[in-house]
Design a protein around this motif. Sequence first.
Motif, short mmCIF file in Angstrom:
data_model
loop_
_atom_site.label_atom_id
_atom_site.label_comp_id
_atom_site.label_asym_id
_atom_site.label_seq_id
_atom_site.Cartn_x
_atom_site.Cartn_y
_atom_site.Cartn_z
N LEU A 62 27.69 54.70 51.38
CA LEU A 62 27.80 53.23 51.79
C LEU A 62 27.35 52.31 50.48
N VAL A 63 26.45 52.75 49.82
CA VAL A 63 26.16 51.84 48.69
C VAL A 63 27.18 51.62 47.76
N GLY A 64 27.74 53.09 47.30
CA GLY A 64 28.84 52.86 46.37
C GLY A 64 30.14 52.38 47.02
N LYS A 65 30.23 52.43 48.31
CA LYS A 65 31.35 51.86 48.68
C LYS A 65 31.48 50.45 48.75
N LEU A 66 30.26 49.84 49.10
CA LEU A 66 30.00 48.55 49.28
C LEU A 66 30.10 47.81 47.63
N ILE A 67 29.69 48.65 46.72
CA ILE A 67 29.72 48.10 45.28
C ILE A 67 31.23 47.92 45.04
N GLY A 68 31.80 49.08 45.31
CA GLY A 68 33.40 49.09 45.11
C GLY A 68 34.11 47.87 45.52
N SER A 69 33.71 47.72 46.84
CA SER A 69 34.43 46.48 47.48
C SER A 69 33.84 45.19 46.90
N ILE A 70 32.84 45.10 46.34
CA ILE A 70 32.23 43.77 45.91
C ILE A 70 32.84 43.72 44.49
N VAL A 71 33.12 44.78 43.83
CA VAL A 71 33.83 44.76 42.33
C VAL A 71 35.11 44.16 42.67
N VAL A 72 35.94 44.84 43.76
CA VAL A 72 37.40 44.53 43.80
C VAL A 72 37.56 43.08 44.12
N THR A 73 36.66 42.65 45.15
CA THR A 73 36.36 40.99 45.63
C THR A 73 36.40 40.26 44.27
N TRP A 74 35.57 40.56 43.62
CA TRP A 74 35.04 39.83 42.48
C TRP A 74 36.20 39.82 41.48
N MET A 75 36.89 41.00 41.39
CA MET A 75 38.23 40.91 40.46
C MET A 75 39.31 39.97 40.91
N SER A 76 39.46 40.00 42.25
CA SER A 76 40.34 39.27 42.84
C SER A 76 40.15 37.86 42.74
N PHE A 77 38.67 37.31 42.82
CA PHE A 77 38.27 36.26 42.85
C PHE A 77 38.48 35.53 41.44
N ILE A 78 38.11 36.49 40.50
CA ILE A 78 38.40 35.84 39.16
C ILE A 78 39.83 35.83 38.66
N ILE A 79 40.68 36.72 39.31
CA ILE A 79 42.04 36.33 39.06
C ILE A 79 42.42 34.87 39.39
N LEU A 80 42.03 34.83 40.64
CA LEU A 80 42.25 33.50 41.43
C LEU A 80 41.89 32.19 40.74
N CYS A 81 40.48 32.54 40.10
CA CYS A 81 39.77 31.65 39.52
C CYS A 81 40.54 30.96 38.07
N GLY A 82 41.06 32.18 37.54
CA GLY A 82 42.08 32.01 36.34
C GLY A 82 43.00 31.09 36.53
N LEU A 83 43.96 31.66 37.46
CA LEU A 83 45.08 30.82 37.78
C LEU A 83 44.79 29.59 38.28
N THR A 84 43.68 29.33 39.03
CA THR A 84 43.48 28.07 39.48
C THR A 84 43.01 26.88 38.24
N ALA A 85 42.57 27.56 37.14
CA ALA A 85 42.02 26.86 36.09
C ALA A 85 43.26 26.52 35.35
N ILE A 86 44.25 27.43 35.44
CA ILE A 86 45.50 27.01 34.71
C ILE A 86 45.99 25.78 35.41
N ALA A 87 46.11 25.66 36.73
CA ALA A 87 46.62 24.73 37.65
C ALA A 87 45.87 23.39 37.29
N LEU A 88 44.57 23.63 37.07
CA LEU A 88 43.65 22.37 36.92
C LEU A 88 43.85 21.82 35.48
N GLU A 89 44.25 23.01 34.72
CA GLU A 89 44.27 22.35 33.29
C GLU A 89 45.56 21.44 33.49
N ILE A 90 46.55 21.79 34.17
CA ILE A 90 47.75 20.83 34.17
C ILE A 90 47.44 19.45 34.64
N PHE A 91 46.51 19.42 35.53
CA PHE A 91 45.89 18.00 35.89
C PHE A 91 44.92 17.39 34.73
#
Lengths: 303, 258
Positions: free
Chosen positions: B99-128
Amino acid sequence: MKPAVVIPICICAAALGSHATRFSNVVNPPVRAAGLEAQETHAAASLLGQFRTSISSFLFLRSDLYLHGGVEMRPLTKKEVDSGKKGVGAAADENEKLADDDSIVTVIPGARDDFRGIFGDVERSVASYKDMTGHHHQSPTQTLPLFRLMTWLDPKFIEGWTTGGYVILFDQKPGCIEKALAYLQQGLESNPDSIDILGQVAYCYLKEMEPIGYKGHQYDKALPYLEHARKIGVGNLKLLTEGEKEALEENYRRLAVCYRELHRYQDMRDCSLEGLQLFGQDGSLRQHAKEAEQLLRTQTTRQ
Amino acid sequence: MKIATLKALARSVVLESLRRKDLWVVAILGFLIILAAGTLGFFGFDGLQVFAKDLAVTVVGLFSTIIAVLTSFRLIPDEIRNRTLYPLLSRPISRIELLVGKLIGSIVVTWMSFIILCGLTAIALEIFQVQFTVIMLQYVLMKMLGLAVVCSISMAMSIYLTPNAAATLAFIIAFGAPMITRALTMSAPTVDVGTRTLYSVLNGVLPQTQLFDLGGRAVYPNWSPVPIWILGFLLAYAVVYSSAMLGLGWLKFRKQAI
């Protein structure tokens, strides 16, 4: 299906479609969307995460949030009013009618009214919260792009035009009158029969702005807009919302003043009496009617 | 609990996510954000910075929560359905480690997705031409903690309920808990003492996900950064609440017949 049936149906549909714009005023009338004032709907909107049926309404609510620097506000509930709770009060810098803050409070309560203990303290530290008693508004000019966006998305959104007009005037910068008039004229192109926008255009011509040396009081220029609004109001009285009736009442007052300043006392009396028939409780209109009678008598005596 | 085991389990979750091309979905969403930002530029960038930040925070918050739930609700049910749980448990791995291993894995995947989203959003904000501030960094860090809490809730639900029911309930809790909390705070001053006690209990049980959202401060100008002790409190809360959810899941999973 046989072509004999399909073809006439297609022709009928095409004929109806070509006249679709005629129905736009029926489907989407150029009147205020009732109940969209942020103060009236903010609590529900806050609870539902500001999900609204239209993006324009959503943007309109967001502009209220911007005005308060991100501090979410809500109106007092009936229970709270009954229990004697008071709102944060009018903003200390209120000099234009941009928001009615007398009966609103912050969505996140102050420490005294919060049962959550440390969770409440933490939320007040992480959220955009502050005690709003005697608060100051952010310069509303930063919300202007929102008004441009919402009126572009929905040109029939009257509040977007009228409040946007106020926002342009708010900072009293050189050229603001011309900009506000240009903006409102765009609004009139989409809503030629809007009492609110017509009244707002007249307001621009009448308002005096000392900081930019604008003298206002251009009664002759304001008059056509006020007369047009009067004609629409009288012809559609039953269809008007409460807000539009208020705008119409205000227009009657302005119209009476315009007639007086242009020395059209007979018109002033007629307009004031007509206004009184519609809004019997209006003290200003009663005063204008009396004044018109006196002015008419003086004019007759002189002649 | 062996760190190497947890690491291997988490890694398998990340690899599985990469194999399913979940992150492509995130990239497409991010691309849409940039496209929307470009469209907004039609109205001129001057004065739209606050609106752009507001939109960015709303979209990133929404998408990342959805990703957190969708990543974590299916991990255990999928293992059972695909019968890959048997070879896993035949190794020297305890159920709590799984359970702990799976939870850590899902958190890592979520964080990776979140950071990708943040990075792309930062580009969008840079445009502004948006200026980046310390509060924005605090927003990102706290949001990551909040997403970990959402992952733990979603995983705990998936052990008690069918996958679809778990996902639905996790969404209701993630998006509905702040609304319920808000409703409770609004009505609390007008209710009697007994009801207020009930409110306190309910408020304690509900996840305080809104506390991890510093979006309001990040979006609007003239807000100071959040004090360190508050960040420390939120870190402790996230650890305690996620552990409680993990414990709740384990209570059922440890005796579950597979």
